[in-house]
Design an enzyme around this catalytic site. Structure first.
Site, PDB file in Angstrom:
ATOM      1  N   GLY A  10     -31.610 -27.528  30.356  1.00 50.38           N
ATOM      2  CA  GLY A  10     -31.783 -28.346  29.707  1.00 50.38           C
ATOM      3  C   GLY A  10     -30.158 -28.365  28.949  1.00 50.38           C
ATOM      4  O   GLY A  10     -29.612 -27.149  28.813  1.00 50.38           O
ATOM      5  N   ALA A  11     -30.308 -29.268  28.279  1.00 52.12           N
ATOM      6  CA  ALA A  11     -29.340 -29.627  27.286  1.00 52.12           C
ATOM      7  C   ALA A  11     -29.442 -30.686  25.858  1.00 52.12           C
ATOM      8  O   ALA A  11     -28.758 -31.292  25.002  1.00 52.12           O
ATOM      9  CB  ALA A  11     -28.544 -30.667  28.347  1.00 52.12           C
ATOM     10  N   SER A  63     -39.211 -15.636  10.732  1.00 50.73           N
ATOM     11  CA  SER A  63     -37.530 -15.532  10.565  1.00 50.73           C
ATOM     12  C   SER A  63     -37.925 -14.533   9.235  1.00 50.73           C
ATOM     13  O   SER A  63     -37.838 -14.039   8.423  1.00 50.73           O
ATOM     14  CB  SER A  63     -37.260 -16.388  10.415  1.00 50.73           C
ATOM     15  OG  SER A  63     -36.666 -16.825  10.952  1.00 50.73           O
ATOM     16  N   THR A  91     -33.370 -25.055  11.679  1.00 50.51           N
ATOM     17  CA  THR A  91     -34.159 -25.039  12.927  1.00 50.51           C
ATOM     18  C   THR A  91     -34.849 -25.838  13.381  1.00 50.51           C
ATOM     19  O   THR A  91     -34.657 -27.045  12.622  1.00 50.51           O
ATOM     20  CB  THR A  91     -35.731 -24.000  13.238  1.00 50.51           C
ATOM     21  OG1 THR A  91     -35.733 -23.746  14.608  1.00 50.51           O
ATOM     22  CG2 THR A  91     -36.520 -24.088  12.456  1.00 50.51           C
ATOM     23  N   ASN A 106     -27.352 -23.113  12.867  1.00 46.65           N
ATOM     24  CA  ASN A 106     -28.517 -22.355  12.363  1.00 46.65           C
ATOM     25  C   ASN A 106     -28.534 -21.833  11.046  1.00 46.65           C
ATOM     26  O   ASN A 106     -29.079 -20.895  10.051  1.00 46.65           O
ATOM     27  CB  ASN A 106     -29.469 -21.766  13.612  1.00 46.65           C
ATOM     28  CG  ASN A 106     -28.051 -20.558  13.823  1.00 46.65           C
ATOM     29  OD1 ASN A 106     -27.614 -20.208  13.101  1.00 46.65           O
ATOM     30  ND2 ASN A 106     -28.811 -19.467  14.009  1.00 46.65           N
ATOM     31  N   ALA A 162     -30.279 -25.988  21.628  1.00 43.63           N
ATOM     32  CA  ALA A 162     -30.197 -24.686  22.017  1.00 43.63           C
ATOM     33  C   ALA A 162     -29.103 -24.140  23.263  1.00 43.63           C
ATOM     34  O   ALA A 162     -28.330 -23.964  22.704  1.00 43.63           O
ATOM     35  CB  ALA A 162     -31.271 -24.400  22.303  1.00 43.63           C
ATOM     36  N   LEU A 174     -35.517 -19.262  26.135  1.00 44.17           N
ATOM     37  CA  LEU A 174     -35.534 -18.674  25.164  1.00 44.17           C
ATOM     38  C   LEU A 174     -36.387 -19.192  23.755  1.00 44.17           C
ATOM     39  O   LEU A 174     -36.572 -18.651  22.958  1.00 44.17           O
ATOM     40  CB  LEU A 174     -34.710 -19.936  24.704  1.00 44.17           C
ATOM     41  CG  LEU A 174     -32.917 -20.513  25.518  1.00 44.17           C
ATOM     42  CD1 LEU A 174     -31.861 -20.771  24.536  1.00 44.17           C
ATOM     43  CD2 LEU A 174     -32.226 -18.900  25.569  1.00 44.17           C
ATOM     44  N   LYS A 223     -30.684 -28.801  13.306  1.00 46.81           N
ATOM     45  CA  LYS A 223     -29.602 -27.505  13.610  1.00 46.81           C
ATOM     46  C   LYS A 223     -28.555 -28.754  13.835  1.00 46.81           C
ATOM     47  O   LYS A 223     -27.420 -28.451  13.249  1.00 46.81           O
ATOM     48  CB  LYS A 223     -29.662 -27.153  14.336  1.00 46.81           C
ATOM     49  CG  LYS A 223     -30.548 -26.533  14.434  1.00 46.81           C
ATOM     50  CD  LYS A 223     -30.328 -25.405  15.647  1.00 46.81           C
ATOM     51  CE  LYS A 223     -31.720 -24.080  15.342  1.00 46.81           C
ATOM     52  NZ  LYS A 223     -31.902 -22.946  16.769  1.00 46.81           N
ATOM     53  N   ASP A 226     -27.271 -18.303  17.123  1.00 48.07           N
ATOM     54  CA  ASP A 226     -27.759 -18.332  18.330  1.00 48.07           C
ATOM     55  C   ASP A 226     -27.266 -17.605  19.472  1.00 48.07           C
ATOM     56  O   ASP A 226     -27.932 -16.964  19.874  1.00 48.07           O
ATOM     57  CB  ASP A 226     -28.573 -19.559  18.787  1.00 48.07           C
ATOM     58  CG  ASP A 226     -29.094 -20.016  17.340  1.00 48.07           C
ATOM     59  OD1 ASP A 226     -30.344 -19.605  16.863  1.00 48.07           O
ATOM     60  OD2 ASP A 226     -29.636 -21.682  17.188  1.00 48.07           O
TER      61      ASP A 226
END
Ligand code: NDP
Length: 276
Positions: A130-131, A19, A64, A89, A134, A218, A68, A105
């Site tokens: 995924g849960a 970043s 991050t 974020n 993100a 991701l 978050k 995001d």
């Protein structure tokens, strides 16, 4: 000499973060004068560090892993997409001294998929693996693109079910375990697990990717991630990692802070060239 406007990304670990480089490149491109640093912050120091950063003249923050959800809880003023995501974020100092919280995001992912890679979302069947944090961030921006359906598969089924319940009424979202995926196929499979980071794959049955379907991880890395490789092996039309999303979510944050939108294509090209 007047001080430069200060921004930073907070997280733990943070040394690897791209970043600071991305925002420096945005600043050079747009002629904006600012300073952007990376600060290692454990969860238990989050509130103290954020409060002190803004009290000492800081203008904006990115947050991050693992901060978050804490950033979401910290902020009183949230955008609708941040409210829905329950994860934040981007924090931005406002004219009246308040702090606005956003989650860029999801819009970063959608922009990368649609505009950078020409992947259509409307009417498509989308599988999210995924849960975690993100996944939370990407569901409402994906639903806004009117896909036919979003299915969330997760190792811990209860977390996927919880997420699906939170988005009931916003679109067709359901949850399942990996074993329930047998016999199903999707036009777009998004890996929002952190499994690529340990070079592991969730158990994905044969036939999961539809003909002409695409894959998006991701996670990003200098080499193709294990999920990007899985997509290529299963004849994905496109099999991409999350570098473009990273740059696009940063551009969205930069626009919120500075009121000027950087061009992302040259920055993505530069970062891509550097990893080959
Ligand atoms: P979280 O820790 O919040 O969630 C991790 C998720 O991955 C959980 O659903 C977990 O399942 C699952 N998981 C972890 N290991 C495995 C495994 N071996 N097999 C199957 N499932 C697994 O992480 P985040 O949601 O914050 O991040 C996920 C990924 O997204 C990371 O790679 C991160 O770098 C990336 N990311 C990229 C961004 C970008 O701009 N490109 C932005 C944000 C995130 P369970 O619930 O069962 O534990």
């Amino acid at each position: 000499m007047s001080q430069l406007d200060r921004y930073a990304v907070l997280g733990q670990p943070i040394a690897h973060s791209k970043s600071p480089r991305i925002h420096q490149l945005f600043a050079e491109q747009t002629g904006e004068c600012l300073q952007y640093s990376a600060i290692e912050v454990p969860a238990e120091q989050f509130t103290e560090v954020v409060t002190s950063f803004f009290a000492n003249g800081g203008k904006g923050l990115n947050c991050t892993v693992p901060l978050k959800e804490l950033a979401w809880a910290y902020s009183e003023h949230k955008t609708e997409r941040a409210q829905l995501a329950k994860a934040v974020n981007t924090l931005a100092l406002q004219q009246d001294g308040s702090i606005l919280a956003d989650n860029t995001d999801g819009i970063g992912l959608v922009t990368d998929l649609k505009h950078n890679h020409g992947i259509a979302l409307a009417g498509r069947r989308i599988l999210i693996l995924g849960a975690g944090g993100a996944s939370r961030g990407i569901i409402s921006p994906l639903l806004a693109e009117a896909p036919e359906q979003i299915v969330i598969a997760n190792r811990t089924l209860a977390k996927a079910q919880q997420l699906a319940t939170e988005f009931t009424g916003k679109g067709r979202v359901s949850a399942c375990s990996y074993s329930d995926l047998n016999g199903q196929s999707f036009d777009l499979i998004i890996n929002a697990t952190s499994s690529s980071l340990t070079d592991e794959l969730p158990p994905l049955p044969e036939g999961l990717l539809a003909n002409q379907g695409s894959c998006y991880d991701l996670a990003y890395s200098n080499k193709a991630t294990i999920f990007v490789r899985w997509g290529l092996e299963h004849k994905a039309l496109k099999s991409l990692d999350g570098l473009g999303m990273l740059v696009e979510q940063a551009a969205e944050a930069f626009t919120i802070w500075r009121g000027i939108r950087p061009k992302t294509a040259p920055i993505i090209d530069l970062l891509n060239a550097e990893r080959h």
